[in-house]
Design a protein around this motif. Structure first.
Motif, PDB file in Angstrom:
ATOM      1  N   UNK A  49     -28.592  11.964   2.213  1.00  0.00           N
ATOM      2  CA  UNK A  49     -29.463  11.260   1.358  1.00  0.00           C
ATOM      3  C   UNK A  49     -28.661  10.147   0.069  1.00  0.00           C
ATOM      4  N   UNK A  50     -27.406  10.510   0.002  1.00  0.00           N
ATOM      5  CA  UNK A  50     -26.682   9.883  -0.828  1.00  0.00           C
ATOM      6  C   UNK A  50     -25.543   8.889  -0.282  1.00  0.00           C
ATOM      7  N   UNK A  51     -25.229   9.077   0.719  1.00  0.00           N
ATOM      8  CA  UNK A  51     -24.030   8.182   1.363  1.00  0.00           C
ATOM      9  C   UNK A  51     -22.555   8.485   1.154  1.00  0.00           C
ATOM     10  N   UNK A  52     -22.406   9.563   0.071  1.00  0.00           N
ATOM     11  CA  UNK A  52     -21.097   9.842  -0.338  1.00  0.00           C
ATOM     12  C   UNK A  52     -19.864  10.100   0.858  1.00  0.00           C
ATOM     13  N   UNK A  53     -20.573  10.779   1.913  1.00  0.00           N
ATOM     14  CA  UNK A  53     -19.857  11.217   2.863  1.00  0.00           C
ATOM     15  C   UNK A  53     -19.684   9.885   4.068  1.00  0.00           C
TER      16      UNK A  53
END
Length: 160
Positions: A49-53
């Motif tokens: 859900x956040x895109x940090x990966x």
């Protein structure tokens, strides 16, 4: 209690061949961080859900927390650690600095990996299109304007 079965995967990570014996349930994110020692891709939400990966698999952005490492077997994976050249920072990394497109830096690697794909897409020409494209990458600090400015600047330079 029986031990879970393992399997061997081999992938190209930032140009380097990696082979690992893994649990089939292991995510690509965990393989990159724990086995390869790459701390650029972040474990933010662990739910996509956040895109940090965000990383690239065969040149396309991918949420590594949702991809099983076994599914990356035989593929090329690029992380933020793999985009700078011998001459220094990638132009997008420099543009993020120039446009103050990060604050705490936690989301920056995922933002840059998504932005690389935005730069490569000739259909993304307007600010609104880039904002929509980047909407899967969250920034808790609110550096969105700087992020879009950095992308727009590099897109403009490419058209000259």
């Amino acid at each position: 209690m029986p031990q879970p079965a393992t399997l061997t995967v081999s992938l190209l990570v930032n140009g380097r061949r990696i082979a690992a014996e893994i649990d089939p349930r292991r995510t690509l994110l965990d393989l990159l961080r724990e086995d390869c020692g790459l701390t650029g891709p972040k474990k933010g939400c662990d739910h996509g859900q956040c895109g940090a990966c965000t990383v690239h698999v065969d040149g396309k952005r991918m949420l590594s927390c949702l991809k099983l490492a076994a599914c990356a077997d035989g593929h090329a994976v690029t992380t933020i650690e793999g985009i700078a050249g011998e001459a220094g920072l990638h132009p997008l990394q420099q543009a993020f600095i120039d446009h103050d497109a990060f604050q705490c830096g936690y989301c920056t690697s995922g933002q840059i990996m998504s932005a690389l794909e935005a730069l490569a897409d000739p259909a993304l020409t307007t600010r609104a299109q880039i904002q929509e494209f980047m909407s899967g990458n969250l920034c808790r600090c609110g550096a969105y304007n700087g992020i879009v400015d950095a992308i727009m600047d590099l897109k403009a330079d490419a058209q000259l």
